[in-house]
Design a protein around this motif. Structure first.
Motif, PDB file in Angstrom:
ATOM      1  N   LEU A  48      -2.605   0.271  -4.225  1.00 29.26           N
ATOM      2  CA  LEU A  48      -3.245  -1.050  -4.247  1.00 29.26           C
ATOM      3  C   LEU A  48      -4.183  -1.184  -5.438  1.00 29.26           C
ATOM      4  O   LEU A  48      -4.256  -2.245  -6.077  1.00 29.26           O
ATOM      5  CB  LEU A  48      -4.015  -1.273  -2.944  1.00 29.26           C
ATOM      6  CG  LEU A  48      -3.176  -1.541  -1.683  1.00 29.26           C
ATOM      7  CD1 LEU A  48      -4.074  -1.580  -0.462  1.00 29.26           C
ATOM      8  CD2 LEU A  48      -2.409  -2.858  -1.820  1.00 29.26           C
ATOM      9  N   ASP A  49      -4.899  -0.119  -5.760  1.00 25.43           N
ATOM     10  CA  ASP A  49      -5.835  -0.165  -6.876  1.00 25.43           C
ATOM     11  C   ASP A  49      -5.122  -0.289  -8.222  1.00 25.43           C
ATOM     12  O   ASP A  49      -5.749  -0.669  -9.221  1.00 25.43           O
ATOM     13  CB  ASP A  49      -6.713   1.091  -6.888  1.00 25.43           C
ATOM     14  CG  ASP A  49      -7.716   1.108  -5.741  1.00 25.43           C
ATOM     15  OD1 ASP A  49      -7.918   0.047  -5.120  1.00 25.43           O
ATOM     16  OD2 ASP A  49      -8.272   2.192  -5.467  1.00 25.43           O
ATOM     17  N   ALA A  50      -3.819   0.046  -8.233  1.00 19.76           N
ATOM     18  CA  ALA A  50      -3.072  -0.021  -9.483  1.00 19.76           C
ATOM     19  C   ALA A  50      -2.565  -1.420  -9.798  1.00 19.76           C
ATOM     20  O   ALA A  50      -2.076  -1.668 -10.907  1.00 19.76           O
ATOM     21  CB  ALA A  50      -1.899   0.960  -9.436  1.00 19.76           C
ATOM     22  N   LEU A  51      -2.648  -2.335  -8.848  1.00 24.63           N
ATOM     23  CA  LEU A  51      -2.231  -3.711  -9.125  1.00 24.63           C
ATOM     24  C   LEU A  51      -3.178  -4.335 -10.147  1.00 24.63           C
ATOM     25  O   LEU A  51      -4.401  -4.192 -10.041  1.00 24.63           O
ATOM     26  CB  LEU A  51      -2.258  -4.540  -7.839  1.00 24.63           C
ATOM     27  CG  LEU A  51      -1.150  -4.274  -6.825  1.00 24.63           C
ATOM     28  CD1 LEU A  51      -1.474  -4.958  -5.494  1.00 24.63           C
ATOM     29  CD2 LEU A  51       0.188  -4.769  -7.358  1.00 24.63           C
ATOM     30  N   PRO A  52      -2.650  -5.035 -11.130  1.00 27.81           N
ATOM     31  CA  PRO A  52      -3.518  -5.667 -12.128  1.00 27.81           C
ATOM     32  C   PRO A  52      -4.421  -6.723 -11.494  1.00 27.81           C
ATOM     33  O   PRO A  52      -4.117  -7.273 -10.435  1.00 27.81           O
ATOM     34  CB  PRO A  52      -2.519  -6.318 -13.101  1.00 27.81           C
ATOM     35  CG  PRO A  52      -1.213  -5.683 -12.822  1.00 27.81           C
ATOM     36  CD  PRO A  52      -1.224  -5.247 -11.400  1.00 27.81           C
TER      37      PRO A  52
END
Length: 302
Positions: free
Chosen positions: A114-118
Motif C-alpha cells: 500500500l505504501d508503494a502506491l504513488p
C-alpha cells in the motif's frame, strides 16, 4: 445416474468452487464425479457489471436466481461464496456445510505494498469496505468503481484504467493466479465470511442435508457463522463498511471487527471472546455501535 444437482453461478471462479464441492462430495460418499451434476445459473449480479451492487439490490443479486432454482427443486443444493450471501436467508433454505476456509486476505494488484502506491493513485474497487479501509490508510488515494469477475478486473487494470485494485486472495488462489501483494490482516481485516465456500439446501430435504454435512469443516462453519451473527446484530447491509475475522482455539471463539465511515475518516474497532456456543457477535456489535461516531452509526440499522 445423477445423485446430486449442484446449482452454481457461471463465472470461472464460481465454477471452480463448484468443482471443489463436487470433488468433496464424490470423495465423501464414494460417488463418481459424473453422479454430481453442475447446473450453471446466470444471476443478476453477473449480468449487471456497470454499477456497484449497493446501487442495484445488494447481495441478493448473487443469490435470488439460485434460491428460486433450489426452492423449485431444479437443484438439490447451491454453492456460494459465503461473503456474497445475505445475512438473513429465506426460512426454507439452510446453510448445510462449508468447505475448509482458504486465505482470508485481500491482495493488492498493481503495487508491492500500500505504501508503494504513488501519491493520488487511482484504485478500482466497488466494495464499500475496501474503499473505506484504503482511504483510512491512504486518504490521498482516488477510489473509483470497478466491478466484474477476476479476469475482467485484471484486464481493466492492464489497460491502465486504474493504477491498482484489490482482489480476494482465496479467489486468485483457486483460479491458480499467483498475483499481487497479500495485505496482512493486521493492516486490513477481510470482509466477513471472506475465503469461505458454502452449500445451501432446502430445509425440508434431510437427504441433501446429510449428504452435504459430510463435507463440512466445523471450524470454518463456526467462525463464519460468528461473523454473520455480527452482521445481523449490526444491521449491516451492502452499504455498510465493516470488516471482521473470527478464529477458533479449542472451544473459544475470538472475533475481531472494525467499522468505518464511508470515506474512511473515522473508524471504531473491537474484539471479543466467547465459548463456542455463545453469541459473540451480539456483544461485539453492541460494543462497536455504542462507541461509534454518528458518521459510522448511521450506516447500520440494529
Amino acid at each position: 445416474m445423477v445423485k446430486f444437482r449442484l446449482g452454481t453461478r457461471g463465472s470461472p471462479l464460481a465454477l471452480v468452487q463448484a468443482e471443489l464441492v463436487r470433488a468433496a462430495l464424490a470423495a465423501a460418499h464414494g460417488w463418481h464425479s459424473d453422479a454430481i451434476a453442475l447446473v450453471p445459473i446466470r444471476t443478476t449480479g453477473d449480468r449487471v457489471q456497470d454499477r456497484p451492487l449497493a446501487e442495484i439490490g445488494g447481495k441478493a443479486l448473487w443469490t435470488k436466481e439460485l434460491d428460486r432454482a433450489l426452492l423449485a427443486n431444479e437443484v438439490d443444493g447451491c454453492v456460494h461464496s459465503m461473503k456474497d450471501v445475505e445475512t438473513i436467508r429465506p426460512a426454507p433454505i439452510v446453510i448445510a456445510a462449508m468447505l475448509p476456509r482458504a486465505d482470508v486476505r485481500d491482495r493488492l494488484i498493481g503495487a508491492d505494498a500500500l505504501d508503494a502506491l504513488p501519491e493520488g493513485a487511482t484504485v478500482g474497487t466497488s466494495s464499500p469496505r475496501r474503499r473505506a479501509q484504503l482511504l483510512s490508510l491512504r486518504p490521498d488515494l482516488r477510489i473509483v468503481p470497478l466491478r466484474g469477475n477476476v479476469d475482467t478486473r485484471l484486464a481493466r487494470l492492464a489497460a491502465g484504467e486504474v493504477d491498482a485494485t484489490l482482489l480476494a486472495a482465496a479467489g486468485l488462489d483457486r483460479l491458480g493466479r499467483d498475483a499481487g501483494f497479500a495485505i496482512p490482516t493486521a493492516t486490513m481485516l477481510p470482509a466477513p465470511s471472506q475465503g469461505a465456500v458454502g452449500v445451501e439446501v432446502r430445509a425440508d430435504d434431510t437427504v441433501a442435508q446429510a449428504a452435504v454435512a459430510a463435507i463440512g469443516d466445523a471450524a470454518t462453519f463456526a467462525c463464519v457463522m460468528a461473523e454473520r451473527g455480527l452482521l445481523a446484530h449490526l444491521g449491516a447491509d451492502c452499504h455498510s463498511p465493516v470488516a471482521a475475522l473470527a478464529s477458533l482455539a479449542g472451544e473459544t471463539l475470538s472475533l475481531r471487527a472494525c467499522l468505518f465511515a464511508e470515506d474512511g475518516s473515522e473508524t471504531v474497532a473491537s474484539e471479543a471472546e466467547a465459548a463456542l456456543d455463545e453469541p459473540v457477535g451480539a456483544a461485539l456489535a453492541a460494543d462497536l455501535l455504542a462507541r461509534a461516531p454518528d458518521a459510522i452509526r448511521r450506516l447500520f440499522n440494529p
